[in-house]
Write a protein that holds these residues in place. Structure first.
Motif: not given
Lengths: 233, 233
Positions: B17-18, B44, B62, B65-66, B73
């Motif tokens: 998870d981020s 996300p 990520v 998803r974004t 990260l």
């Protein structure tokens, strides 16, 4: 690891490894296992049961593998490269321990490994190697044997995290007696940081952090010459 | 997550998870997804392919998803309690996205989740929700929607790690223009720490850290009144 681990009981492709730092008043050491008949030196590690929290798996596993009870382990990093796993090494460890390769096939896969570290006073503990290992010993961080897989990288990363966080981490550890002198505290810092620190600089910094309580000297013959004793707030 | 993930392609029982922190010059925000027809707000996240390094899985996931590309990260913690997983939540997300429950059964199990965070200037990026999500938006850290599972705990932990390490982390981020004033730097600190700092104290601390280069003022009409510009060494 203990013998006969059933695949269905464990989270697949996940392990943990632990970097146990020990301090005896002057030197910083690390706990290393040697596997039977393999020449492989390794950090104490293991797997996570499906019905066990990660923290409990590490706490119980380290205690079984090393004989150390009730040590405070803190997570520092999860290692997840593709190159880190080496099925040949695992196969040799299993073979030399006369464990069935078929049954333990899952141990030859790729593993993410979650790193934990602990800081302990190594004169207060007794060690006991587990059934897979010939020996478990303290090694000075300057004189480690060649460690298998990426275990040396794990040691380096743990040391890096510990050094950066030392000012905050020092309070919770039991590396020092309950009351200690500024000199004893400085020796812990010097062992962990791997360098000498100026006494006056160190003392000023420690006092400015406001984490120490200074105690009254006991009234004794030469007590006025004795150093002050401190404890953590 | 994208649709139709085959069990055999992914490490089982592991997710990431981020926590993406964004700063716009005054406020600290966090990126949150909302899943179709569920009312679930989430960080996300996603899974790790068997043939993919952990870091690559997170970076690619990520980005998919974004819509964010090339953000840095950093891992901060692996969450491993037994209570954190909730198959009912996952089942609802799958159902509302018309994904086959049988085929995605493995997503309903227990998961260890590896947390990563990033620090970005949110005015420089454009967002794009993925196919599982209705929306992706920046939320002020003081006004987050209720997050599913342990995602609020993840935000708190990421913020804790970021705050403790801010002096070291600030240099690598692109939260500031290449040259910035002491006031701009102070505003970043205040947004992340969630408190006001005395200007003189802050300036003294920053200069003593020796991470800044001070630039000559350009010769202009009122330039002598303009503040100094700094950059990171």
């Amino acid at each position: 690891m203990s013998s006969s681990k059933e695949k269905r009981d464990y989270i697949q492709n996940v392990s943990y490894d632990s970097v146990i730092f020990g301090f005896n008043g002057s030197q910083l050491k690390i706990l290393v296992l040697e596997y039977h008949n393999t020449g492989y030196f390794a950090l104490p590690g293991g797997f996570v049961k499906m019905d066990q929290s990660l923290d409990d798996a590490v706490k119980n596993g380290v205690s079984q593998r090393t004989g150390l009870q009730d040590i405070y382990l803190e997570q520092f990093y999860t290692f997840g490269s593709l190159e880190r796993s080496d099925p040949k090494i695992m196969e040799k460890i299993l073979t030399e321990n006369k464990l069935d390769l078929e049954q333990h096939q899952w141990m030859l896969g790729r593993f993410l490994s979650i790193g934990y570290y602990a800081l302990i006073n190594y004169e207060e503990v007794s060690l006991r190697p587990d059934e897979l290992s010939d020996s478990i010993n303290w090694y000075s961080i300057d004189e480690l044997p060649p460690l298998m897989m990426d275990h040396k990288e794990m040691v380096d990363k743990a040391l890096e995290v510990l050094r950066v966080n030392l000012d905050r981490k020092i309070v919770g550890t039991n590396l020092l007696p309950q009351k200690f002198t500024m000199r004893q505290l400085q020796e812990v810092y010097e062992a962990i940081l791997g360098e000498k620190i100026r006494r006056t600089t160190f003392q000023r910094k420690m006092l400015s952090m406001e984490i120490l309580v200074r105690h009254e000297k006991l009234f004794q013959g030469k007590a006025h010459k004795a150093p002050y004793l401190y404890s953590f707030k």
